[in-house]
Design a protein around this motif. Sequence first.
Motif, short mmCIF file in Angstrom:
data_model
loop_
_atom_site.label_atom_id
_atom_site.label_comp_id
_atom_site.label_asym_id
_atom_site.label_seq_id
_atom_site.Cartn_x
_atom_site.Cartn_y
_atom_site.Cartn_z
N ALA A 266 36.13 45.94 35.65
CA ALA A 266 36.34 44.99 34.57
C ALA A 266 36.42 43.56 35.08
O ALA A 266 36.72 43.32 36.25
N ASN A 267 36.14 42.62 34.18
CA ASN A 267 36.45 41.22 34.42
C ASN A 267 37.83 40.98 33.85
O ASN A 267 38.00 40.85 32.64
N ALA A 268 38.83 40.98 34.71
CA ALA A 268 40.22 41.08 34.30
C ALA A 268 40.96 39.76 34.46
O ALA A 268 40.82 39.08 35.48
N THR A 269 41.77 39.42 33.45
CA THR A 269 42.63 38.24 33.48
C THR A 269 44.08 38.69 33.34
O THR A 269 44.38 39.59 32.53
N GLY A 270 44.97 38.08 34.11
CA GLY A 270 46.40 38.36 34.00
C GLY A 270 47.17 37.10 33.71
O GLY A 270 46.98 36.09 34.40
N TYR A 271 48.02 37.14 32.68
CA TYR A 271 48.90 36.02 32.33
C TYR A 271 50.34 36.37 32.67
O TYR A 271 50.80 37.50 32.42
N ASP A 272 51.07 35.40 33.20
CA ASP A 272 52.49 35.59 33.46
C ASP A 272 53.18 34.23 33.45
O ASP A 272 52.54 33.20 33.71
#
Length: 291
Positions: A78-84
Amino acid sequence: MTYEQQLHDEAELWGTEAQRMAGQVLPDWRAHRHLLYNVINHQQDIDALLAQIQPGMQTLELGCASGWLTLAMAQRGANATGYDISPKSLQVARDYYATIAHEVPGTVQYDVQDLNNLSLPHAAYDVVVVKGTLHHLVNMPQVIAEVHQSLKPGGLFWVSDEAGDVNMRSALFSSALMFLLPTQVSYREKFGGLLKFGLNAPSRIKASMEAEDLSPFEGAGREHDWLALVQAQFADVRVFNKPAVTGYLAHQINLSRWLAIPLLRMIGAIDSLMVRIGLLKNTGVVVYARK
């Protein structure tokens, strides 16, 4: 305390925890899946989620912490994005990703984001995931609405979190198990606590199960029924109940793995049965919601 100060303190607490954990176990699902509480409570659910991820999918994780689940989706292509909210947590995630990026078939991007003030692109994601984060959020209606509009038609919103409060029967059952089984608290301390707190001991276990006052926003989301909001927004919602107390016990038990794993699995089977027949009330749920 202002909202900005609470946000800063929340970020610092979880950033420090991410750094501590990274010193013990790599921020990678291939390592985290062997932690006792994941073996008992999360391994099957996470593996089932990852089985849904296909190469080329656009995925987003809200509250990604050290990034291991975001990374796991990229490891599936996947083309994955993580927000935190925590820059320290995201630095842990970026530092580790930099060491293995050459072997990851997908892509990873980590960004600082206040999840209470989300503004997501329209119809951009195939999958949005949230693990253990919704119960910290104060602006739940906006969060759920933003997730819904950000998903492509047929997109998946996957949640693993707490829904509702721990009831007293679950706290009593947990208290009995905590007292009888070897845990991080010695039996001498347990007897001392029983003498000191008496009938109030289960209330203290209840507060511990709900991680009361662990962080500035701990439990803030319990003022909103996030599950009802999801069910109102999404057309197809499947809810899987978790055991009432076994996940909590897996964090506390003090036994070698070869004893702890079969014992906790046996307790988990009994625990799940008691939830199904209504003797105990679980708070943990896993939700699959399709747009």
